[in-house]
Structure formats: structure tokens, C-alpha cells
Motif scaffolding. Structure first.
Motif, short mmCIF file in Angstrom:
data_model
loop_
_atom_site.label_atom_id
_atom_site.label_comp_id
_atom_site.label_asym_id
_atom_site.label_seq_id
_atom_site.Cartn_x
_atom_site.Cartn_y
_atom_site.Cartn_z
N ALA A 23 42.07 37.10 66.39
CA ALA A 23 41.05 36.08 66.61
C ALA A 23 40.02 36.11 65.49
N ARG A 65 40.84 34.23 76.23
CA ARG A 65 40.40 33.32 75.19
C ARG A 65 39.27 32.49 75.78
N ARG A 133 40.14 28.63 70.67
CA ARG A 133 41.40 29.37 70.62
C ARG A 133 41.34 30.53 69.64
N SER A 136 38.51 35.69 71.00
CA SER A 136 39.07 36.65 71.94
C SER A 136 37.93 37.39 72.64
#
Length: 195
Positions: A23, A65, A133, A136
Motif C-alpha cells: 500500500a 483497505r 485502494r 492499508s
């Protein structure tokens, strides 16, 4: 036979690969110590004191997420309570700012993760910049009670190092994404809470 296995692996990676990739914004919440560490590809490092869910309203653990953002959210479950700079990660659970800064450093919420509003604004801006997206959120540990007297600590943006300072929030427009967040550890969802 090897071609079939290779094709299967390519298919699995194409479906799951984006969900398990590194991420751009990595949020790690330690419920035991009531702390959050945020890192990003920009070299930004923040370490903040938080307030998580009380024993009757536990904060869910796991890896998620970000689902959606709302700069001026108000709780529909808890008397329209303000939840500024909300980053939702599982149903009605969010990381958000709070005006109850004296409770930071100890469990006090209905399951959400509370931050000083200035820190919530910084996290909100990072998530908005890098995308839902690419954010994290990992929550681990258990709640032991009050662990900090340094309740108003916030972190300054410092590449590679965290320093405790103070900061002020800044405006950023709300961003919402349809659908639900993806829990990366495969565990099921529980009852949603906000606050």
C-alpha cells in the motif's frame, strides 16, 4: 500440466494481486498501547496517540483497505456525534477526529479509532492523495486501559523519523467510493458500530 498450473497462478494473481500489493499509505494501530503509526511512499511518518473502543464496544482487529472518506461525517447511531475527517475501513467503523481529546490514550469509543482532529485531517489528506485502494489499515493488540498521559501528542511530517509536535487541520473535500472495504485476513464482518 505445467502450463495449466501457470495459467491458474496468473489468474489467481490477477484477481488477488492488487489486494495484497504494498500500500502507498500504511496505517498500523496498536490497541494495547493506544498508538497509531502511519507511513507512506512519500516518506511520511506519523506516530499518534489514539482512543479505541471500550470493552463493551471493541474495535475490530485485522487488516483492511479504506472504504470511503467523509470530511464532515456525523454518526447516525450515536446522537449525531461529529466524526470529522472520517476514513471508513469496515462498515460503520472509521478512523476519525474527536473533540474528546482528554480521552485520547485510553479506550473510550464505540469501536471507532479516534485521533486528535489535526491528526485525523493529516491522515485524511494522505488517503485522499494516494487513494482508498492504496491505503492499508492493520489493527492489532488488545485493550488494557489507560496507557498514556501524553494525550494531545501529534506528529510532524518528517521523512524517515517521527517527531512529536502539534498541528492544525486543513480542508479537503469528501470522497466516497461505492461498495464495501476488503478485509485482507479473510475473517468475516461483525456488527457495525460508529463512534
Amino acid at each position: 500440466m505445467n502450463l495449466v498450473k501457470f495459467g491458474f497462478l496468473v489468474l489467481v494473481f490477477s484477481i488477488l494481486g492488487p489486494h495484497f500489493s504494498k500500500a502507498a499509505v500504511d496505517v498500523r494501530v496498536d490497541l494495547t498501547n493506544q498508538r497509531m503509526t502511519v507511513t507512506s511512499d512519500d516518506g511520511v511518518v506519523h506516530q499518534w496517540v489514539i482512543s479505541s473502543g471500550r470493552s463493551t464496544h471493541r474495535t475490530p482487529t485485522g487488516r483492511y483497505r479504506a472504504q470511503w472518506l467523509d470530511r464532515t461525517h456525523r454518526s447516525s447511531r450515536y446522537q449525531n456525534a461529529p466524526m470529522p475527517y472520517s476514513v471508513f475501513f469496515r462498515g460503520n467503523y472509521a478512523i476519525h477526529g474527536t473533540n474528546q481529546v482528554r480521552a485520547l490514550g485510553q479506550p473510550a469509543s464505540h469501536g471507532c479509532i479516534r485521533l486528535h482532529t489535526a491528526n485525523a485531517a493529516k491522515l485524511f489528506a494522505l488517503v485522499q492523495k494516494h487513494g482508498l485502494r492504496q491505503t492499508s489499515i492493520t489493527i492489532s493488540g488488545g485493550v488494557k486501559g489507560k496507557v498514556s498521559n501524553n494525550r494531545l501528542a501529534s506528529a510532524k511530517t518528517v521523512p524517515g523519523k517521527a517527531k512529536v509536535t502539534s498541528g492544525a487541520p486543513h480542508d479537503a473535500p469528501a470522497q466516497k467510493a461505492p461498495g464495501y472495504g476488503l478485509r485482507l485476513d479473510g475473517a468475516g464482518a461483525g456488527p457495525p458500530y460508529a463512534g
